[in-house]
Design an enzyme around this catalytic site. Sequence first.
Site, PDB file in Angstrom:
ATOM      1  N   SER A  38      47.582  66.430  59.617  1.00 25.59           N
ATOM      2  CA  SER A  38      47.504  67.811  60.247  1.00 25.59           C
ATOM      3  C   SER A  38      46.476  68.907  60.171  1.00 25.59           C
ATOM      4  CB  SER A  38      49.583  68.612  59.586  1.00 25.59           C
ATOM      5  OG  SER A  38      49.033  69.283  60.144  1.00 25.59           O
ATOM      6  N   ASP A  48      52.207  65.184  65.551  1.00 27.54           N
ATOM      7  CA  ASP A  48      51.894  65.668  63.894  1.00 27.54           C
ATOM      8  C   ASP A  48      52.364  64.604  63.481  1.00 27.54           C
ATOM      9  OD1 ASP A  48      52.074  65.913  61.660  1.00 27.54           O
ATOM     10  OD2 ASP A  48      51.599  68.284  62.281  1.00 27.54           O
TER      11      ASP A  48
END
Length: 732
Positions: A70, A215
Amino acid sequence: MKLRTLVCLLCVMLATGMVSKAEEAREETGKRPKVGLVLGGGGARGFAHIGVMQWLEEQQIPVDYVAGTSMGGLIGALYAMGHSPQEMTQLVKHLNWNRLMAAAPPYSDLTFRRKEDLRQYPVRFELGWNKGLSTPSGLVPGHFIGLLFDRLSLPYWEAERFDDLPIPFRCVATDMETGKTVVLDSGSLAMALRATMAIPAVFTPVEFDGKLLADGGLLDNLPVETAKEMGAEVIIAVDVGSPLSDREALNSIPGLANQTITIMMVDKVRQNMRLADIVLIPELNGYETLDFEEFDPISKQGYVAAEDKDLVLRAFSIDDRNWKEHLAARASRRKDLIPAPSSVQVTGTDVDRESKLSRELSTYTDNTLDLDRLEEELTDVYGRGRDYGLGYGVDGTKQQSSLHIRVREKTYGPPFINFGLDINGSEMDDIRFGIRGRVTFLDLGRTGSELRFDGALGTPALLGTEYYAPLKKGFFVAPRALYHRDNRNYFQDGDQLANYRIRNAGAGLDLGYGFGFMSDEIRFGYAISSLDAGVNKGEPVLPSLSGASGRFSLRLKHDGLDHSVIPRRGWRLEASGRHFPHTPGAPHALSQLGGRLLVFATPIPKYTIFGSVRGGTTFEKIAPAPQKFTLGGPLNVGSLSPDELWGSRYAYTNLGLMRQIADSSSFLGGRTVIAVFYEGGTAWEPTQTVNFFHAASGGLLMDSLIGPVFVGGSFGEEGKGKFYFAVGTLFD
């Protein structure tokens, strides 16, 4: 004192162990141990990673491998591409995070028709009807953050694997179909970064190498094992994830949802911490994942966290000569040149659209790419409203390269469905409520065409359609049909005498021209309709009218505002002329002229000055009731009741000041301001004396997910005042 002594003793023992480990590696191989830097996800809390890197470089601790998730993936990729902590600071600190996280194109980037959609139907949730009613797969399409990744990674377009970067790099994502962690080590670096940051339900998932990715933090927010697999012998892991919340924070649905996600992530993070040799946990209490304006204090906490472990970390420092050699080797692998592609390739849409976009972008061949202009043109296409976003890259070889444009079309439409909500609560015993919707079909019959269907329930009620067909060089033709029903209250001397009903059904044809892609349109048209009007309830002070009505119209519109709800700057102008050869209630032909001008300016941050003027005239004639102008209600001389003033002529002006008190993230809402302003206006007949009405108004104006919300009040002459609330198109 005993506790502090124990902590110091443990740190010394750990540092001694690290030194021994480093010395053993040097004795066995004659080389220093390879260091892997693992960076966790955490949104804006990830700025702490840059502080860690700054401290490591100051202590001459080389990093041989980088793995991240991320925001840790983004910061790690910048470092892996050869950017120093100082360069990253300048880049990240000055990014416009509101724009990068925008849930839709900025208003100024929309085409003229998409601006109309947003003003008239401001509810943020757009639906589609692709194989049934469907919704977007994320609140944030990621167009602008995708362009950022494209730009940053473009110099490495020839790199086949992420091992070819100045520092070998990996990031992780989650396969949303199989539920497994995916380690990204090759292909498009820009797409890999989009995938590792695609928080489910916030960002739209990324299709990458045949997989639908989101993610990586869902399954592996601190990818220590990935760094070990790369070859790292010593792991420095930096955890910036949000801690578990206390019980008080669990008393809300958002709090519970956030805690659920954190619980899903925390067990794997703890396992990975045990696998790391050194774990840094910056003190980030009070900083949230969306605190993108807090770069300096968050970055400083990363620096402090590294400094607190200096006894341990310095075991891996190298001398000046080796450090200079390390930096030189890293710099030699850095790429900065932008290629000059010889062709354009478009993928992700149908053949006709690919061909059209290729022609539009053909000017970029055989020239070094002007990235500012390219991104502006791709954003123009994005502003047409049919795509999640567009991106770019370069494929091929130095001898034969092509500019690759990636189109990410919306999967839930067309057609697209937009909504608007209207509430006027200026009269507590007569609250007006309405809901509106628009369905838009694209490319029916010809490329660029649109078929709209509009409907509204409540007051007013509406059913209409328009087919917009572009011709050549900016011209267009637009046949349309409309049914419209509205009620107006009729007053005399401040007392309501009747409620007047107006119904209109007809069809027309416009010929128009778009002067500018974003801002301007002019139309000339003719419409014929069947009109029915009369008193709905109350005293019959106005005549009943019915019959055919014909109308020629000429309309000019310019929209140069920077926002549909609460602008900071710009201006919008609308001017119209109407000629009625015949209409019920008028013994002769009559003409009307009207216009409005809105201006906004922000001379200093958080303070916006605004003003408007508008007016209309039927010249020396008296207009029938359906064609009369009215004033009264919120932002329309607010101390008066809605439609309290009627006339064949009218004039209105306001001047005010807005002070911003909040600015939510762009996918949760927008600005909230306190506004104070003067209003003045009147409506009158040619035979009457003009009596101008004044009001001092103010209140709270919020850009919300359901559109503009205004709560305030007005005070006028003779002690007249009103408290009201309104939802809808306030500045329209």
